[in-house]
Scaffold this motif. Structure first.
Motif, PDB file in Angstrom:
ATOM      1  N   LEU A  29       0.844  -1.198   0.000  1.00 21.04           N
ATOM      2  CA  LEU A  29       0.000   0.000   0.000  1.00 21.04           C
ATOM      3  C   LEU A  29       0.873   1.240   0.000  1.00 21.04           C
ATOM      4  O   LEU A  29       1.144   1.818  -1.024  1.00 21.04           O
ATOM      5  N   VAL A  30       1.274   1.689   1.169  1.00 16.60           N
ATOM      6  CA  VAL A  30       2.270   2.752   1.292  1.00 16.60           C
ATOM      7  C   VAL A  30       3.179   2.357   2.448  1.00 16.60           C
ATOM      8  O   VAL A  30       2.806   1.527   3.273  1.00 16.60           O
ATOM      9  N   PRO A  31       4.378   2.943   2.544  1.00 20.00           N
ATOM     10  CA  PRO A  31       5.318   2.490   3.575  1.00 20.00           C
ATOM     11  C   PRO A  31       4.768   2.520   4.997  1.00 20.00           C
ATOM     12  O   PRO A  31       5.131   1.689   5.823  1.00 20.00           O
ATOM     13  N   VAL A  32       3.856   3.463   5.289  1.00 18.88           N
ATOM     14  CA  VAL A  32       3.373   3.604   6.660  1.00 18.88           C
ATOM     15  C   VAL A  32       2.121   2.763   6.923  1.00 18.88           C
ATOM     16  O   VAL A  32       1.634   2.713   8.051  1.00 18.88           O
ATOM     17  N   ALA A  33       1.603   2.062   5.908  1.00 13.54           N
ATOM     18  CA  ALA A  33       0.320   1.367   6.047  1.00 13.54           C
ATOM     19  C   ALA A  33       0.348   0.297   7.133  1.00 13.54           C
ATOM     20  O   ALA A  33      -0.632   0.127   7.872  1.00 13.54           O
ATOM     21  N   ALA A  69      -3.064  10.337   6.336  1.00 17.34           N
ATOM     22  CA  ALA A  69      -1.808   9.741   6.797  1.00 17.34           C
ATOM     23  C   ALA A  69      -1.210   8.785   5.770  1.00 17.34           C
ATOM     24  O   ALA A  69       0.006   8.587   5.728  1.00 17.34           O
ATOM     25  N   LEU A  70      -2.074   8.194   4.934  1.00 18.35           N
ATOM     26  CA  LEU A  70      -1.618   7.145   4.018  1.00 18.35           C
ATOM     27  C   LEU A  70      -1.170   7.726   2.680  1.00 18.35           C
ATOM     28  O   LEU A  70      -1.632   7.319   1.614  1.00 18.35           O
ATOM     29  N   GLU A  71      -0.248   8.648   2.729  1.00 15.11           N
ATOM     30  CA  GLU A  71       0.341   9.200   1.523  1.00 15.11           C
ATOM     31  C   GLU A  71       1.534   8.351   1.093  1.00 15.11           C
ATOM     32  O   GLU A  71       2.167   7.688   1.922  1.00 15.11           O
ATOM     33  N   GLU A 115     -12.108  19.673 -12.766  1.00 12.02           N
ATOM     34  CA  GLU A 115     -10.748  19.423 -12.306  1.00 12.02           C
ATOM     35  C   GLU A 115     -10.771  18.295 -11.284  1.00 12.02           C
ATOM     36  O   GLU A 115     -11.762  18.082 -10.591  1.00 12.02           O
ATOM     37  N   ILE A 116      -9.672  17.578 -11.199  1.00 11.29           N
ATOM     38  CA  ILE A 116      -9.608  16.401 -10.330  1.00 11.29           C
ATOM     39  C   ILE A 116      -8.571  16.601  -9.245  1.00 11.29           C
ATOM     40  O   ILE A 116      -7.446  17.009  -9.517  1.00 11.29           O
ATOM     41  N   LYS A 117      -8.971  16.315  -8.016  1.00 12.12           N
ATOM     42  CA  LYS A 117      -8.000  16.282  -6.928  1.00 12.12           C
ATOM     43  C   LYS A 117      -7.844  14.836  -6.474  1.00 12.12           C
ATOM     44  O   LYS A 117      -8.777  14.031  -6.577  1.00 12.12           O
ATOM     45  N   VAL A 118      -6.670  14.520  -6.005  1.00 14.81           N
ATOM     46  CA  VAL A 118      -6.382  13.163  -5.547  1.00 14.81           C
ATOM     47  C   VAL A 118      -6.274  13.182  -4.030  1.00 14.81           C
ATOM     48  O   VAL A 118      -5.370  13.780  -3.458  1.00 14.81           O
ATOM     49  N   PHE A 119      -7.261  12.546  -3.382  1.00 18.09           N
ATOM     50  CA  PHE A 119      -7.230  12.354  -1.937  1.00 18.09           C
ATOM     51  C   PHE A 119      -7.413  10.861  -1.716  1.00 18.09           C
ATOM     52  O   PHE A 119      -8.506  10.362  -1.529  1.00 18.09           O
ATOM     53  N   ALA A 120      -6.297  10.132  -1.820  1.00 13.87           N
ATOM     54  CA  ALA A 120      -6.289   8.658  -1.866  1.00 13.87           C
ATOM     55  C   ALA A 120      -6.847   8.169  -3.192  1.00 13.87           C
ATOM     56  O   ALA A 120      -6.314   7.262  -3.810  1.00 13.87           O
ATOM     57  N   LEU A 123       5.355   9.104  12.499  1.00 17.49           N
ATOM     58  CA  LEU A 123       4.413   8.381  13.353  1.00 17.49           C
ATOM     59  C   LEU A 123       4.595   8.760  14.818  1.00 17.49           C
ATOM     60  O   LEU A 123       3.646   8.729  15.606  1.00 17.49           O
ATOM     61  N   TYR A 124       5.814   9.128  15.200  1.00 10.84           N
ATOM     62  CA  TYR A 124       6.123   9.390  16.607  1.00 10.84           C
ATOM     63  C   TYR A 124       6.157  10.887  16.937  1.00 10.84           C
ATOM     64  O   TYR A 124       6.477  11.255  18.060  1.00 10.84           O
ATOM     65  N   VAL A 125       5.817  11.715  15.960  1.00 13.52           N
ATOM     66  CA  VAL A 125       5.811  13.163  16.188  1.00 13.52           C
ATOM     67  C   VAL A 125       4.373  13.623  16.399  1.00 13.52           C
ATOM     68  O   VAL A 125       3.554  13.521  15.481  1.00 13.52           O
ATOM     69  N   PRO A 126       4.026  14.102  17.607  1.00 12.27           N
ATOM     70  CA  PRO A 126       2.637  14.488  17.891  1.00 12.27           C
ATOM     71  C   PRO A 126       2.084  15.486  16.881  1.00 12.27           C
ATOM     72  O   PRO A 126       2.768  16.406  16.450  1.00 12.27           O
ATOM     73  N   TYR A 127       0.821  15.221  16.494  1.00 15.12           N
ATOM     74  CA  TYR A 127       0.017  16.106  15.642  1.00 15.12           C
ATOM     75  C   TYR A 127       0.457  16.124  14.178  1.00 15.12           C
ATOM     76  O   TYR A 127      -0.059  16.924  13.406  1.00 15.12           O
ATOM     77  N   THR A 128       1.367  15.250  13.770  1.00 16.72           N
ATOM     78  CA  THR A 128       1.610  15.070  12.343  1.00 16.72           C
ATOM     79  C   THR A 128       0.444  14.258  11.768  1.00 16.72           C
ATOM     80  O   THR A 128      -0.350  13.653  12.495  1.00 16.72           O
ATOM     81  N   LYS A 129       0.342  14.225  10.439  1.00 15.64           N
ATOM     82  CA  LYS A 129      -0.753  13.478   9.810  1.00 15.64           C
ATOM     83  C   LYS A 129      -0.704  11.994  10.161  1.00 15.64           C
ATOM     84  O   LYS A 129      -1.745  11.375  10.424  1.00 15.64           O
ATOM     85  N   VAL A 130       0.498  11.436  10.189  1.00 12.46           N
ATOM     86  CA  VAL A 130       0.616  10.006  10.481  1.00 12.46           C
ATOM     87  C   VAL A 130       0.269   9.723  11.940  1.00 12.46           C
ATOM     88  O   VAL A 130      -0.402   8.735  12.261  1.00 12.46           O
ATOM     89  N   TRP A 131       0.695  10.593  12.824  1.00 10.84           N
ATOM     90  CA  TRP A 131       0.383  10.447  14.258  1.00 10.84           C
ATOM     91  C   TRP A 131      -1.127  10.478  14.474  1.00 10.84           C
ATOM     92  O   TRP A 131      -1.692   9.651  15.197  1.00 10.84           O
TER      93      TRP A 131
END
Length: 477
Positions: free
Chosen positions: A75-79, A183-185, A456-461, A193-201
């Protein structure tokens, strides 16, 4: 900055965003890279610590999908951090085959019929909300992408875990799922993942909340089904199969005449394992279904001729009774409505690419081997917009599935992937979308208010209209 494989992708699709000086185009043999780039078969980039190979070519895409000895889904590295490394979608080989066999029974015709009443109740509820939202907004256009995400989350949750989950919990999952998707970019800053308030966190915490909620539902279902309850959702049917399998094994061990052996003998899964599997179903459905729903309502409003035919077909299928419940046989019989849904999935495919990871060196072409550990990303979009296969592929034309030859082009039909990891719920998706748009056509009128960014198209997943689809809904008399 964007890298796009020039000449191989129709329109604005398949853009991979990058971040300033951290990104550079790499290839072990630059001259060979230029040849592959020019051929439209491969594009290669390096993203932080990950080497990425893009395969927009249809046949190479099939080769990746059908090479489990060389690749595994990533999927993606963080999945794996978000979903959990033991999720069944990350299994491969015999472990994946065995797990999937047990899940196949959840999407049989009998099972799909069982889920329809619950789904129809959710649709009725949300169609009323659509009309009320338009009223509350003074009859002015309102961006409906958010509500389309919410209705799909509700349909999924009620289908997967039934009424073991509260309305409030469904609403929270729908809201929080934005964090999981964000988060799943493909590209994330290492250790975010370990940084508070980031998208992955934020995404990890949202995912943990959904997993906990679904695990509670599994525990409630086990009690209900052990007491002889009737299955109405996916976990009920799965747990009932576990109970029947255990009963068969216990009788066999005790030397008791056992009757017919279950088609699949399942082991007992823990509440967490069940919850994790339901979460993977939600992961597979939420963004893809929301994209399809958004475009389906937008396009139907733009094409009143198509909407009128869908409305008439659904009315005739119900013998003129707009309140008649939809059965599986009825939904399958509606040729034109099914063609509309299938064309939508081709025209605006909810899945544009599926990342894999090379388990070992993978000779993907005669002249290039993907190195072990690299991501290799087969793209589904180009095959679905191939000008040599589909006449005027950038035009929405349901007739291509009825009087045309689109149905014969099965090798290009990559909406649900291919190979051992293809989508397990293909028929479920078609039936659910057919039921939704058919019921909406009978009960609602809606008007699309186009903006300069509607096309126009946006990519959100996956793919969405850039303006979030401004609509006004009213109740049909």
């Amino acid at each position: 900055m964007y890298i796009k494989n020039k000449g191989s992708i129709a329109g604005p699709m398949f853009k991979i965003p990058f971040m300033g000086p951290f990104i550079q185009a790499l290839y072990p043999d630059f001259e060979e890279y230029k040849k592959q780039w020019a051929s439209g078969k491969l594009s290669c980039i390096s993203v932080f610590h990950k080497f990425v190979v893009l395969t927009p070519d249809r046949d190479l895409t099939h080769k990746v999908f059908n090479s489990p000895a060389f690749v595994k889904p990533c999927l993606v590295p963080v999945a794996e951090d978000i979903i959990g490394p033991n999720g069944w979608v990350f299994l491969h080989g015999k472990a994946h085959v065995d797990y999937r066999k047990g899940l196949n029974t959840l999407f049989t015709r009998k099972a799909l019929e069982c889920y329809l009443p619950t789904q129809e109740a959710v649709l009725s509820d949300y169609f009323g909300r659509f009309v009320q939202a338009s009223r509350d907004n003074g009859g002015n256009p309102l961006p409906f992408m958010g509500l389309f995400r919410e209705i799909n989350c509700a349909v999924s949750c009620r289908t997967f875990v039934g009424h073991y989950i509260s309305d409030e919990a469904v609403k929270k999952i729908a809201d929080d799922y934005y964090c999981i998707t964000a988060a799943l970019e493909l590209v994330n800053i290492p250790l975010s993942l370990y940084v508070p308030y980031t998208k992955v966190w934020k995404g990890k915490r949202a995912a943990d909340g959904v997993l906990a909620e679904f695990a509670k539902c599994a525990a409630k279902s086990k009690i209900h089904m052990a007491a002889g309850g009737k299955p109405t959702c996916i976990i009920d049917r799965w747990i009932l199969s576990m109970i029947e399998s255990k009963r068969y094994r216990d009788n066999e061990a005790a030397g008791i005449e056992n009757g017919e052996k279950p088609s699949i003998l399942l082991r007992e899964f823990t509440d967490f394992e069940i919850g994790q599997t339901m979460f993977t179903f939600l992961f597979a459905s939420q963004d893809a279904s929301s994209s399809a729903t958004t475009y389906l309502f937008q396009i139907m409003a733009q094409r009143p001729d198509v909407l009128d035919r869908v409305r008439q077909e659904n009315l005739e299928a119900r013998n003129g009774d707009v309140n008649a419940p939809a059965g599986l046989q009825m939904l399958e019989s509606m040729v034109y409505t099914n063609a509309v849904v299938k064309e939508l999935l081709r025209y605006r495919p909810p899945v544009i690419f599926v990342p894999y990871e090379a388990k070992k060196p993978f000779p993907v072409t005669p002249t290039y081997t993907v190195p072990k550990g690299a991501m290799i990303i087969p793209s589904c979009y180009p095959a679905l917009h191939d000008t040599e296969v589909y006449n005027q592929p950038e035009m929405f034309d349901p007739e291509r599935w009825i009087s045309g030859d689109a149905s014969e082009k099965s090798r290009n039909w990559l909406v649900f992937g291919a190979g051992p990891h293809n989508c397990i719920a293909q028929q479920y998706v078609q039936i659910t979308m057919t039921a939704m748009i058919g019921k909406a056509a009978l009960e609602l009128d809606w008007v699309h208010h186009p903006t300069a960014r509607s096309e126009e198209i946006k990519v959100f997943a996956t793919l969405f209209p850039m303006d979030d689809c401004p609509l006004v809904f009213t109740k049909r008399a």
